[in-house]
Design a protein around this motif. Structure first.
Motif, PDB file in Angstrom:
ATOM      1  N   PHE A 150       0.840  -1.201   0.000  1.00 29.62           N
ATOM      2  CA  PHE A 150       0.000   0.000   0.000  1.00 29.62           C
ATOM      3  C   PHE A 150       0.873   1.248   0.000  1.00 29.62           C
ATOM      4  N   HIS A 151       1.936   1.222   0.790  1.00 30.50           N
ATOM      5  CA  HIS A 151       2.843   2.372   0.814  1.00 30.50           C
ATOM      6  C   HIS A 151       3.534   2.559  -0.533  1.00 30.50           C
ATOM      7  N   GLU A 152       3.943   1.472  -1.150  1.00 29.70           N
ATOM      8  CA  GLU A 152       4.592   1.568  -2.460  1.00 29.70           C
ATOM      9  C   GLU A 152       3.660   2.193  -3.483  1.00 29.70           C
ATOM     10  N   GLU A 153       2.374   1.869  -3.383  1.00 22.31           N
ATOM     11  CA  GLU A 153       1.404   2.411  -4.341  1.00 22.31           C
ATOM     12  C   GLU A 153       1.098   3.882  -4.078  1.00 22.31           C
ATOM     13  N   HIS A 154       0.905   4.248  -2.795  1.00 23.02           N
ATOM     14  CA  HIS A 154       0.402   5.589  -2.474  1.00 23.02           C
ATOM     15  C   HIS A 154       1.476   6.530  -1.933  1.00 23.02           C
ATOM     16  N   ASP A 156       2.609   8.285   0.341  1.00 21.68           N
ATOM     17  CA  ASP A 156       2.424   9.074   1.567  1.00 21.68           C
ATOM     18  C   ASP A 156       1.193   8.530   2.276  1.00 21.68           C
ATOM     19  N   ILE A 157       1.385   7.919   3.467  1.00 20.02           N
ATOM     20  CA  ILE A 157       0.292   7.184   4.096  1.00 20.02           C
ATOM     21  C   ILE A 157       0.183   7.504   5.586  1.00 20.02           C
ATOM     22  N   ILE A 158      -0.990   7.207   6.117  1.00 21.09           N
ATOM     23  CA  ILE A 158      -1.275   7.289   7.548  1.00 21.09           C
ATOM     24  C   ILE A 158      -1.569   5.880   8.049  1.00 21.09           C
ATOM     25  N   LEU A 159      -0.963   5.519   9.183  1.00 22.93           N
ATOM     26  CA  LEU A 159      -1.232   4.236   9.824  1.00 22.93           C
ATOM     27  C   LEU A 159      -1.811   4.488  11.207  1.00 22.93           C
ATOM     28  N   ASP A 176       9.813   8.448   1.375  1.00 24.57           N
ATOM     29  CA  ASP A 176      11.097   7.807   1.672  1.00 24.57           C
ATOM     30  C   ASP A 176      10.948   6.541   2.508  1.00 24.57           C
ATOM     31  N   GLY A 177       9.745   6.288   3.027  1.00 22.36           N
ATOM     32  CA  GLY A 177       9.499   5.076   3.799  1.00 22.36           C
ATOM     33  C   GLY A 177      10.205   5.023   5.138  1.00 22.36           C
ATOM     34  N   ARG A 178      10.715   6.166   5.589  1.00 21.42           N
ATOM     35  CA  ARG A 178      11.481   6.178   6.834  1.00 21.42           C
ATOM     36  C   ARG A 178      10.647   5.676   8.009  1.00 21.42           C
ATOM     37  N   ASN A 179      11.227   4.747   8.749  1.00 15.35           N
ATOM     38  CA  ASN A 179      10.630   4.171   9.963  1.00 15.35           C
ATOM     39  C   ASN A 179       9.397   3.309   9.692  1.00 15.35           C
ATOM     40  N   LEU A 180       9.112   2.984   8.421  1.00 15.67           N
ATOM     41  CA  LEU A 180       7.919   2.177   8.147  1.00 15.67           C
ATOM     42  C   LEU A 180       8.005   0.831   8.847  1.00 15.67           C
TER      43      LEU A 180
END
Length: 318
Positions: A150-154, A156-159, A176-180
């Motif tokens: 989902f992150h790769e597709e969008h 910028d995400i909220i969890l 940048d996916g930091r801390n995902l």
């Protein structure tokens, strides 16, 4: 009418902003009788009815010593004209059990608002799944790989956890996916806990709007909770600034579509959270923002609620 409020301890109320207090004040102004208890004081025993150790109160108008209380007494919930479930989240096991006691009280003739079954059937994060036409890209999963896709597709995400409140446990992860990975570990707990993931909505900068639905109809004004500084969360509990505004055309469309559905299920009061044009949550346990809207616009939300409550108590039981 005789009204019972099931709520958190009165000592914890901040009456300058507390919605339950606003309800009490309007009810008292209309001459209704007030009583209170906490969920832990509700009980049932075979051969009897659901009862609670309730305390009758009278409002004083003083900002500090704001009520005087009678001696507690055991009273059946069905002996009240209306029981208002106003316990704040979290919706934990004890809240769940309380809804079953309240449903038994309904079988004995009690009128409970919001309806206990509806409280169980509308978890505040997951209730939006029924209305995909009004929500942004959203994922609910226990699989870490799903979250990464989902992150790769969008980008910028909220969890957020499904049982959070007041903005608790919400994280934003940018392109940048930091801390995902660390965030997934914290929220997902190696697949033991479900997570909601949504595409980040930049319109949050203009506020996370609380659209109140009372008796199936949207209140004309919403409260936009605007994040402050570098904060991504607009929740008032997380330091957001509340600004009351008239409903936009989209807010009105959402309220008109969801209102009758929620009302038909026994949800006299709901708080629909909207960012930009998208619904993000549907709050049903103890929606707030009555006083902020009244203070800034003069729209008497508590009066609108009491009108709806009185009408619901007159109507035949479902």
């Amino acid at each position: 009418m005789k009204l019972l409020f099931i709520a958190d301890p009165l000592q914890t109320f901040k009456i300058y902003k507390d919605t339950t207090f606003a309800m009490m004040r309007e009810a008292a102004r209309r001459g209704h009788t007030l009583a209170v208890c906490e969920p832990r004081q509700v009980m049932w025993q075979r051969g009897g009815r659901v009862t609670a150790q309730v305390t009758g109160i009278r409002l004083t108008g003083d900002p500090v010593e704001w009520y005087v209380a009678d001696a507690p007494a055991s009273v059946a919930l069905a002996d009240f004209d209306a029981v208002l479930m106003r316990k704040d989240p979290p919706f934990d096991s004890e809240y769940f059990y309380a809804t079953h006691l309240l449903e038994q009280a309904e079988r004995e003739g009690a009128r409970v608002f919001n309806k206990p079954r509806a409280l169980r059937d509308h978890p505040e994060k997951l209730a939006i799944l029924e209305f995909p036409q009004f929500i942004g890209p959203t994922l609910v999963t226990r699989d870490a790989a799903d979250i990464r896709r989902f992150h790769e597709e969008h980008q910028d995400i909220i969890l957020k956890p499904l049982d959070g409140m007041g903005g608790m446990g919400i994280f934003r992860v940018g392109p940048d996916g930091r801390n995902l990975g660390s965030i997934i570990e914290t929220l997902n707990r190696e697949g033991a806990q479900s997570v909601m993931v949504q595409r980040f909505l930049p319109e949050i900068a203009d506020g996370d709007k609380r659209v109140l639905i009372i008796g199936g109809k949207p209140v004309p004004f919403c409260l936009a909770r605007i994040p402050q500084g570098s904060e991504v969360r607009g929740n008032l509990a997380a330091g957001g600034k509340g600004v009351a505004r008239p409903l936009s055309a989209r807010d009105q469309e959402i309220g008109n579509a969801l209102g009758p559905i929620l009302q038909s299920r026994g949800l006299l009061l709901a708080g629909v959270d909207v960012i930009g044009d998208c619904v993000t949550e549907i709050n049903v346990t103890s929606p707030t923002c009555f006083q902020e809207i009244f203070d800034q616009t003069g729209c008497d939300v508590a009066s609108l609620f009491m009108d709806a409550l009185e009408a619901a108590c007159i109507a035949p039981s479902a």
